[in-house]
Design an enzyme around this catalytic site. Sequence first.
Site, short mmCIF file in Angstrom:
data_model
loop_
_atom_site.label_atom_id
_atom_site.label_comp_id
_atom_site.label_asym_id
_atom_site.label_seq_id
_atom_site.Cartn_x
_atom_site.Cartn_y
_atom_site.Cartn_z
CB THR A 79 -0.86 -0.04 1.28
OG1 THR A 79 -1.66 -1.35 1.22
CG2 THR A 79 -1.94 1.10 1.12
CB SER A 80 3.29 2.68 2.23
OG SER A 80 2.53 2.88 3.38
CD GLU A 100 4.94 -7.61 -3.52
OE1 GLU A 100 4.58 -8.75 -3.14
OE2 GLU A 100 5.14 -6.60 -2.92
CB ALA A 101 7.81 -11.45 -1.73
CG MET A 160 -14.95 -0.85 3.88
SD MET A 160 -15.19 -2.05 5.32
CE MET A 160 -16.56 -0.84 6.35
CB VAL A 294 14.02 -8.31 0.45
CG1 VAL A 294 15.07 -7.76 1.39
CG2 VAL A 294 14.07 -7.41 -0.68
CG HIS A 579 -7.52 -2.88 9.96
ND1 HIS A 579 -8.82 -2.12 10.36
CD2 HIS A 579 -7.57 -3.07 8.83
CE1 HIS A 579 -9.43 -2.14 9.37
NE2 HIS A 579 -8.91 -2.78 8.19
CB ALA A 612 0.04 -0.17 8.96
CG HIS A 622 -11.44 0.95 7.59
ND1 HIS A 622 -11.84 -0.46 7.43
CD2 HIS A 622 -12.71 1.56 8.31
CE1 HIS A 622 -13.21 -0.68 7.77
NE2 HIS A 622 -13.42 0.53 8.48
#
Length: 646
Positions: A79-80, A100-101, A160, A294, A579, A612, A622
């Site tokens: 996401t980030s 990216e894995a 959401m 990684v 989350h 996060a 969220h």
Amino acid sequence: MSDSLTTALNVLDKFRRFFDAHPRTVLSSVALAALLLTLRFVSAKKRKGKYIEDLSQVGSTGADWEKFEYDVIVVGGGTSGCVLAARLTEDPSIRVLMLEAGGSGSALPASRIPIGFSGLFRTKHVYGFRTEPQVHAKGQKRFFPRAKMLGGCSSINAQMAQYGAPGDFDEWAALTNDDSWSWQNFGRYFSKFEKYIPDPNYPGIDMSERGSSGPVRVGYFNRVSDHSKAFLKACAQVGIPLVPDFNGSKGPIGASRIMTYVDSNGRRVSSETAYLTNDVLKRPNLKVVINAQVTRLLFDQSSDGTTRAVGVEFANSPNGPRYKARARKDVIISAGAIHSPHILMLSGVGPAAQLKAHGIPVVLDTPGVGANLVDHPVVDLYLKDKTNNSIYSLRPETLSGAYWRIKELAKFVLFGKGMLTTNLGESAAFVRSDNPVLFPPAQYPQKLEDSTSGAASPDLELFCTPVAFKDHGAILFDMHSYALHCYLVRPTSRGSVLLTSPDPWALPSVDPNYLQSPDDLEKLTRGFRLLLNIAHAKAMDAYLDHDNKDPELDHATTHMKTDDELRELVRERVETVYHPASTCRMAPREKGGVVDSRLRVYGIQGLRVCDASIFPWIVSGHTAGACFAAGEKLADDMKKEYRGSK
């Protein structure tokens, strides 16, 4: 109804009659329809541009690895991570490698179709964690999915679009003594990523608080059932005020239809689809590599005692060759709240005793890595849909279900409409567990710890879904159903992420430690009682069959249970709502912090974390929105730093 939609539905009606006469022929066509849809998404992937899969194009297995040099290496395309890759490379002088894995989330139909995300949970595209036994929740090992694909969990969440409460970020600013994280300042990054276009059906939205030109489409393009509209009326009837927008400066307390990350074509908007556009992927200063896990970070330890992150090691399989690449300025770990601390610990940054126990040389003793794991715990209420008009019609094991699937698939492919465009979490309400209207002191005399970030911040979220399910969608009830859910948005229980092995392919241990705090249990029990009140409000009478006696559902006796009985039910049902946060906290080092307010890892130069895991406290709602915004902020900060160093 448009002429094209009328024509399509007439064709489908003729098809239904043929289906009734020739069911076997039609059932075989289901596979064909699925294949055609898959081909549609695969072709979209090809049009979108190529991701790199040959690791030798971006790194080396030999001593010459330092010639593969980038200014920034982003570890994780979640996401980030996608935000950082896109925003940093807006400056053509910044060369970025993102590893990216997993593969592409946008190439997977189950990710792009709003309703389809849970279909990915038990596939190779998702890490299927099981928690450690939850000692305060009957010792259960709970399913705990984490995405393994570009877009990260924005590719498998319920879409959401609610961002927390303004007080959350003021709290971050106070802890870090850095006002750039306050709502007044950090709030502009939510507007920066948003693209919201006014909707005449929602005139109460304050456009001065919504972004209109960002890459992330938010709005009201998902399908919402009549049941979920009635849920809002029921909320008002029990004392929860209706509000137009959860994401304004006044805070989210109240009930509303929730905005979604669903676009005008009925497709999911993930970090990948929003930020890794054709134009972005064509940039010569950006390389996006998939299926590249990684395995460790590379450090240079100078004679003066300073340690600097200088690169990464990566591979595409446990037995495959290990490649290396160099980062001239920064390595940014954006692998999520579970994998970011895992990568740090594998690399020798973490609690020294734990690293030594697994034979990992200690680069820096950092006790906060993997500590402070916090997750939003949720409990579900299972109800019978009186109208028999739920998405249960789409179940695949019946002939009628096959027909409905084909019909809804056609609506989705042709028009971006229909049942497949529900994001499941359609309407919601945010409340405080100390609200005397909802929880009268005479009935709830116990005073609980105020874990909120301020008077305008909630500690409970209630939401509804147009079908009831167990085990994250693996189990559906054999009937038309409906569900209400409550989760604790500000829990005080804390858990941990721990190593299980020095092998990078061995998953770490995950222990969210649900209900460790007695107040967490009490708040969830109050929230569950409130769900029962909403279910029995007059507005729900037309939609819920309270006379149903099925023992699997919650109609017959649940509302008559004692508080102690409800506490047992909460312990039995509590699980993740996806989350996890705070395992690499942004906080002063003496308070267990791992990164400073510039997201730099304490004690190591050239190393940052952005996802996060850096949340000082979990947001009141969220998490995806704050991850988008944190990526936007860090990219801005780094570009300014780099310009200043020239």
